[in-house]
Write a protein that holds these residues in place. Structure first.
Motif, PDB file in Angstrom:
ATOM      1  N   GLY A   1      41.786  44.402  36.641  1.00 29.73           N
ATOM      2  CA  GLY A   1      43.165  44.672  37.042  1.00 29.73           C
ATOM      3  C   GLY A   1      43.994  43.409  37.091  1.00 29.73           C
TER       4      GLY A   1
ATOM      5  N   HIS B   1      35.016  46.037  39.152  1.00 27.06           N
ATOM      6  CA  HIS B   1      36.437  46.261  39.406  1.00 27.06           C
ATOM      7  C   HIS B   1      36.608  47.667  39.975  1.00 27.06           C
ATOM      8  CE1 HIS B   1      37.308  42.628  37.078  1.00 27.06           C
ATOM      9  NE2 HIS B   1      36.469  43.086  36.151  1.00 27.06           N
TER      10      HIS B   1
ATOM     11  N   GLY C   1      39.528  49.082  41.432  1.00 19.54           N
ATOM     12  CA  GLY C   1      40.915  49.487  41.648  1.00 19.54           C
ATOM     13  C   GLY C   1      41.593  48.704  42.752  1.00 19.54           C
TER      14      GLY C   1
ATOM     15  N   HIS D   1      42.494  43.432  46.013  1.00 16.04           N
ATOM     16  CA  HIS D   1      43.018  43.093  44.674  1.00 16.04           C
ATOM     17  C   HIS D   1      44.158  42.089  44.744  1.00 16.04           C
ATOM     18  CE1 HIS D   1      46.705  45.509  45.072  1.00 16.04           C
ATOM     19  NE2 HIS D   1      45.957  46.333  45.769  1.00 16.04           N
TER      20      HIS D   1
ATOM     21  N   ALA E   1      47.476  42.290  44.236  1.00 19.20           N
ATOM     22  CA  ALA E   1      48.169  42.415  42.956  1.00 19.20           C
ATOM     23  C   ALA E   1      49.322  41.446  42.860  1.00 19.20           C
ATOM     24  CB  ALA E   1      48.680  43.850  42.774  1.00 19.20           C
TER      25      ALA E   1
END
Length: 433
Positions: A332, A368, A370, A430, A432
């Motif tokens: 991701g 990975h 999510g 994560h 992001a």
């Protein structure tokens, strides 16, 4: 009952005699007492003539009554009561004015001040009215009926109102100044506490920065140098038997040395970015520099990423280690600090295998999921037939990995396996971009 002025004088620390806070206050009160005693003594002569008392008696009475003004700071109520008591004798003009002023400026309850001021006003009003009537009866001047009341009211108000109002103003001003001084002292204490806390935060920032630099140095140097030592040992073993392989190992050592220097240069470049930081407050310059350096390091796109794991594993394989890399899931858009931390965890785990389990097989797993990325490095038992490279260990590798992972809100677990190996596992959010 002491006055506010006396309290204020005591706060200066310059003690005077008896109840006075300063010698200057004592001199002023004694001077006023002498003037008041002289005034009352002269008025006692006239009082003796109008009452038929001996003149010495009137003079002594005036001296004693007037001298009570010396006590105005200690007992302002008593001074005002004496002034009211000698009003019928037409004595104590100065004592009445100064006494009312001191009473109004003191800490005496306003109700008592109002009652005593009213008594002084009524007493002065009556005495003035009687005296004015007597003077008019002896002369040829015959004003209207309004004259005596008007003169009496003006005289009584003129004697009592100005000192009372001035005393109230001065007392309120003194209390305000004391309140402001207390507030200033309180603010000074708070600023001192804030300065101490700022110094503690600065010291904490220094410690954090030293820890971060030590961790970065360990990550950059330990892995590369460990591989260089392993390759140097292999180079020494095969130099005479297989010159071609020795040349290959020498090239690998050179490449790893250059990579170590490059990473060190990048890290030092990130730290130098803190030189341009000019914090507004001088109390936390190192904290600001440390925060800027950490932010720059996290945002640096030149740092190691997850896509570099294959090359990292390849370096260990080139050093003779059997490494199996397993990747699960789609990669991701992770934040730079997440990818760098994941890379460093795997790097440090491989370095520990080189140090403590030479010849062991290693499994590197990357998943990975999510919302998070998980990594695990597990090695089997050490191969007893493989010579130990003699790499030193500072015992900071696992500590550094744990700090990195927990700092990003992740989970870190490490420990021995039942098969006699060792396992390092970490899960990172994560984060992001």
């Amino acid at each position: 009952m002491t006055t506010t002025g006396a309290h204020q004088d005591d706060a200066t620390g310059r003690a005077g005699p008896w109840w006075w806070g300063r010698r200057r206050s004592a001199v002023l009160d004694v001077g006023l007492g002498v003037v008041s005693a002289a005034e009352c003594a002269l008025e006692g002569v006239r009082f003796s003539g109008s009452t038929g008392l001996p003149v010495p008696v009137g003079v002594v009475f005036g001296l004693v009554a007037g001298a009570t003004l010396v006590l105005r700071r200690r007992w302002p109520i008593a001074v005002v009561l004496v002034a009211i008591a000698i009003t019928p004798a037409e004595m104590g003009f100065l004592m009445a004015i100064v006494g009312l002023y001191t009473l109004a400026a003191s800490e005496v309850p306003r109700r008592i001040t109002g009652v005593l001021a009213g008594m002084a006003l009524v007493g002065t009003l009556i005495v003035t009215a009687v005296r004015t009537e007597q003077d008019l009866s002896r002369g040829d001047f015959e004003p209207g009926m309004w004259f005596v009341p008007v003169v009496s009211v003006f005289m009584s108000l003129g004697v009592t109102a100005p000192p009372v109002l001035l005393g109230l103003y001065i007392g309120a001003r003194r209390r305000l100044m004391e309140s402001l001084q207390e507030r200033a002292d309180s603010l000074e204490r708070e600023l001192s506490l804030l300065a101490d806390r700022a110094e503690e935060r600065a010291e904490w920032a220094r410690t954090e920065e030293r820890t971060r630099i030590a961790r970065e140095m360990h990550d950059v140097v330990a892995h590369r140098v460990s591989l260089m030592v392993v390759h140097a040992a292999a180079l020494q073993a095969v130099a005479a038997k297989d010159p071609a392989k020795a040349v290959k190992n020498a090239a690998l050592v050179g490449d790893m040395g250059r990579q170590a220097l490059t990473e060190l240069r990048e890290m030092l470049g990130v730290l130098r970015t803190g030189d341009s930081v000019k914090p507004a407050a001088a109390a936390v310059p190192l904290a600001a520099i440390g925060a800027a350096a950490a932010a720059a390091a996290a945002a640096s796109e030149e740092g190691p990423q997850l896509e570099d794991l294959e090359a990292l594993v390849g370096q260990s394989r080139a050093a003779g280690m059997v490494v199996e890399l397993l990747v699960d899931g789609e990669s991701g858009a992770y934040a730079p600090e997440v990818e760098q931390t994941a890379y460093r965890v795997v790097q440090e785990a491989l370095t520990n295998v080189h140090k403590h389990a030479p010849g062991a097989k290693v499994w590197v797993r990357l998943a990975h999921r999510g919302e998070e990325v998980a990594m695990q490095v597990e090695n089997g038992p050490s191969d007893a037939g493989v010579a130990d490279a003699g790499l030193p260990s500072g015992g900071n590798g696992l500590v550094g990995m744990r700090e990195r992972v927990l700092g990003l809100g992740g989970v870190f677990v490490s420990g021995a396996t039942e098969a006699g190996g060792f396992r390092v596992s970490a899960v990172l959010p994560h984060g992001a971009r």
